[in-house]
Motif scaffolding. Structure first.
Motif, PDB file in Angstrom:
ATOM      1  N   CYS A  41       7.071  -6.860  10.577  1.00  0.00           N
ATOM      2  CA  CYS A  41       5.523  -6.439  10.820  1.00  0.00           C
ATOM      3  C   CYS A  41       4.734  -7.624  10.497  1.00  0.00           C
ATOM      4  O   CYS A  41       3.472  -8.234  10.795  1.00  0.00           O
ATOM      5  N   HIS A  42       4.642  -8.360   8.488  1.00  0.00           N
ATOM      6  CA  HIS A  42       4.422  -9.560   8.020  1.00  0.00           C
ATOM      7  C   HIS A  42       4.520 -10.798   8.946  1.00  0.00           C
ATOM      8  O   HIS A  42       5.533 -11.163   8.486  1.00  0.00           O
TER       9      HIS A  42
ATOM     10  N   CYS B 172      10.322  -6.961   5.354  1.00  0.00           N
ATOM     11  CA  CYS B 172       8.321  -6.954   5.071  1.00  0.00           C
ATOM     12  C   CYS B 172       7.761  -8.378   6.794  1.00  0.00           C
ATOM     13  O   CYS B 172       7.054  -7.681   7.324  1.00  0.00           O
TER      14      CYS B 172
ATOM     15  N   HIS C 110       3.091   2.148   2.478  1.00  0.00           N
ATOM     16  CA  HIS C 110       4.723   1.355   2.376  1.00  0.00           C
ATOM     17  C   HIS C 110       5.641   2.664   1.157  1.00  0.00           C
ATOM     18  O   HIS C 110       7.067   1.962   1.504  1.00  0.00           O
TER      19      HIS C 110
ATOM     20  N   SER D 194       0.794  -1.253  -0.610  1.00  0.00           N
ATOM     21  CA  SER D 194       0.069   0.017   0.130  1.00  0.00           C
ATOM     22  C   SER D 194       0.465   1.286   0.302  1.00  0.00           C
ATOM     23  O   SER D 194       2.000   1.450   0.445  1.00  0.00           O
TER      24      SER D 194
HETATM   25  C1  HEC Z   1       6.451  -1.260  10.172  1.00  0.00           C
HETATM   26  C2  HEC Z   1       5.549  -1.648   9.517  1.00  0.00           C
HETATM   27  C3  HEC Z   1       5.625  -2.788   8.022  1.00  0.00           C
HETATM   28  C4  HEC Z   1       6.873  -3.452   7.156  1.00  0.00           C
HETATM   29  C5  HEC Z   1       8.125  -3.401   7.550  1.00  0.00           C
HETATM   30  C6  HEC Z   1       5.456  -3.785   6.227  1.00  0.00           C
HETATM   31  N1  HEC Z   1       4.677  -2.752   6.122  1.00  0.00           N
HETATM   32 FE1  HEC Z   1       3.647  -3.697   4.760  1.00  0.00          FE
HETATM   33  N2  HEC Z   1       1.465  -3.444   5.933  1.00  0.00           N
HETATM   34  C7  HEC Z   1       1.915  -2.669   6.795  1.00  0.00           C
HETATM   35  C8  HEC Z   1       0.304  -1.984   7.882  1.00  0.00           C
HETATM   36  C9  HEC Z   1      -0.261  -1.948   9.212  1.00  0.00           C
HETATM   37  C10 HEC Z   1      -0.503  -2.445   6.512  1.00  0.00           C
HETATM   38  C11 HEC Z   1      -1.726  -1.979   6.339  1.00  0.00           C
HETATM   39  C12 HEC Z   1      -2.136  -0.454   6.611  1.00  0.00           C
HETATM   40  C13 HEC Z   1      -1.199  -0.159   5.394  1.00  0.00           C
HETATM   41  O1  HEC Z   1      -1.749  -0.324   4.269  1.00  0.00           O
HETATM   42  O2  HEC Z   1      -0.512   0.844   5.888  1.00  0.00           O
HETATM   43  C14 HEC Z   1       0.656  -3.350   5.356  1.00  0.00           C
HETATM   44  C15 HEC Z   1      -0.111  -3.790   4.097  1.00  0.00           C
HETATM   45  C16 HEC Z   1       0.191  -4.470   3.668  1.00  0.00           C
HETATM   46  C17 HEC Z   1      -0.042  -5.207   1.861  1.00  0.00           C
HETATM   47  C18 HEC Z   1      -1.473  -5.050   1.839  1.00  0.00           C
HETATM   48  C19 HEC Z   1      -2.092  -3.576   1.018  1.00  0.00           C
HETATM   49  C20 HEC Z   1      -3.440  -3.749   0.589  1.00  0.00           C
HETATM   50  O3  HEC Z   1      -3.657  -2.316   0.216  1.00  0.00           O
HETATM   51  O4  HEC Z   1      -4.153  -4.509   0.260  1.00  0.00           O
HETATM   52  C21 HEC Z   1       0.666  -5.601   1.576  1.00  0.00           C
HETATM   53  C22 HEC Z   1       0.522  -6.693   0.774  1.00  0.00           C
HETATM   54  C23 HEC Z   1       1.781  -5.821   2.286  1.00  0.00           C
HETATM   55  N3  HEC Z   1       1.470  -4.918   3.299  1.00  0.00           N
HETATM   56  C24 HEC Z   1       3.181  -6.125   2.163  1.00  0.00           C
HETATM   57  C25 HEC Z   1       4.163  -6.049   2.488  1.00  0.00           C
HETATM   58  C26 HEC Z   1       5.514  -6.332   1.596  1.00  0.00           C
HETATM   59  C27 HEC Z   1       5.724  -7.048   0.474  1.00  0.00           C
HETATM   60  C28 HEC Z   1       6.446  -5.081   2.644  1.00  0.00           C
HETATM   61  C29 HEC Z   1       7.926  -5.858   2.593  1.00  0.00           C
HETATM   62  C30 HEC Z   1       8.684  -5.058   1.220  1.00  0.00           C
HETATM   63  C31 HEC Z   1       5.754  -4.857   3.403  1.00  0.00           C
HETATM   64  N4  HEC Z   1       4.439  -4.659   3.784  1.00  0.00           N
HETATM   65  C32 HEC Z   1       6.541  -4.398   4.195  1.00  0.00           C
HETATM   66  C33 HEC Z   1       3.120  -2.337   8.024  1.00  0.00           C
HETATM   67  C34 HEC Z   1       4.266  -2.811   7.582  1.00  0.00           C
END
Ligand code: HEC
Ligand code: HEC
Length: 157
Positions: free
Chosen positions: A124-125, A121, A102, A99
């Motif tokens: 958090c995930h 990633c 990021h 989203s």
């Molecule tokens: C510091 C915490 C954090 C990190 C590190 C992080 N994310 Fe996220 N991610 C979140 C949060 C909180 C959400 C839900 C709210 C938002 O979209 O910000 C999210 C949402 C998402 C979604 C859903 C997006 C959607 O619109 O439905 C995806 C896919 C995702 N992350 C993938 C990743 C990937 C791949 C990485 C590494 C490159 C990553 N995230 C790193 C916290 C994180």
């Protein structure tokens, strides 16, 4: 003398009560007894990799990972996750795009690429397993409180 009894009651009784409450849960979480005894590590739990996206418990929750991530490198040279979840690869991978948060730094400035604070990633995930919870989970979804009569059947959390 009376003061002494009073002080005793206000200080000791709550401690005993708290101790009794804690003692109910303690045995389930505590390791071997005595703690110096070494026991074999419990087996690794199998990860859930059914590719079914899991609902979020609240809007800001980092969604959990519904697929295997075994062997996916996230290091100085490569970020395997981004090879599917980056904007430019989602058409071929059909993965949900990371989203907009990021792509933002902590001041809310939008950057040209993945924000460094979002690079690792799995900070958090996380994947899920079928492990039995150590304590009962009494979390209640906000919707269940505001609209108890309109609840869709929910999957696992
Ligand atoms: C510091 C915490 C954090 C990190 C590190 C992080 N994310 Fe996220 N991610 C979140 C949060 C909180 C959400 C839900 C709210 C938002 O979209 O910000 C999210 C949402 C998402 C979604 C859903 C997006 C959607 O619109 O439905 C995806 C896919 C995702 N992350 C993938 C990743 C990937 C791949 C990485 C590494 C490159 C990553 N995230 C790193 C916290 C994180
Ligand atoms: C080979 C492509 C691919 C790679 C590599 C990959 N993913 Fe995914 N990811 C997907 C697809 C496709 C989905 C949609 C659900 C499914 O099919 O499993 C998904 C779903 C997700 C979701 C759930 C999003 C939501 O809104 O529910 C998260 C979180 C996620 N991936 C994180 C990661 C992380 C973290 C990594 C790296 C450790 C990673 N993915 C690596 C393809 C990939």
């Amino acid at each position: 003398m009376r003061r002494g009894v009073f002080l005793f009651l206000v200080s000791v009784v709550p401690c005993l009560a708290a101790g009794a409450i804690l003692a109910q849960d303690a045995p389930r979480l505590r390791g071997p007894d005595p703690f110096t005894r070494e026991v074999p590590a419990p087996p690794m739990q199998r990860q859930i990799t059914d590719d079914v996206r899991v609902g979020r418990n609240y809007p800001d929750q980092p969604p959990v990972i519904p697929h295997s991530i075994e062997g996916y490198a996230v290091d100085l040279n490569a970020n395997k996750c981004m090879s599917c979840h980056a904007r430019k690869f989602t058409e071929q991978s059909q993965a949900p795009m990371i989203s907009v948060t990021h792509y933002q730094d902590r001041s809310g400035n939008t950057l040209g690429g993945l924000a460094p604070r979002r690079y690792v990633c799995v900070a958090c995930h996380v994947p899920q397993t079928n492990a039995k919870p150590l304590v009962e989970n009494v979390f209640t979804d906000m919707d269940a409180i505001t609209e108890p009569e309109r609840q869709p059947a929910r999957g696992r959390h």
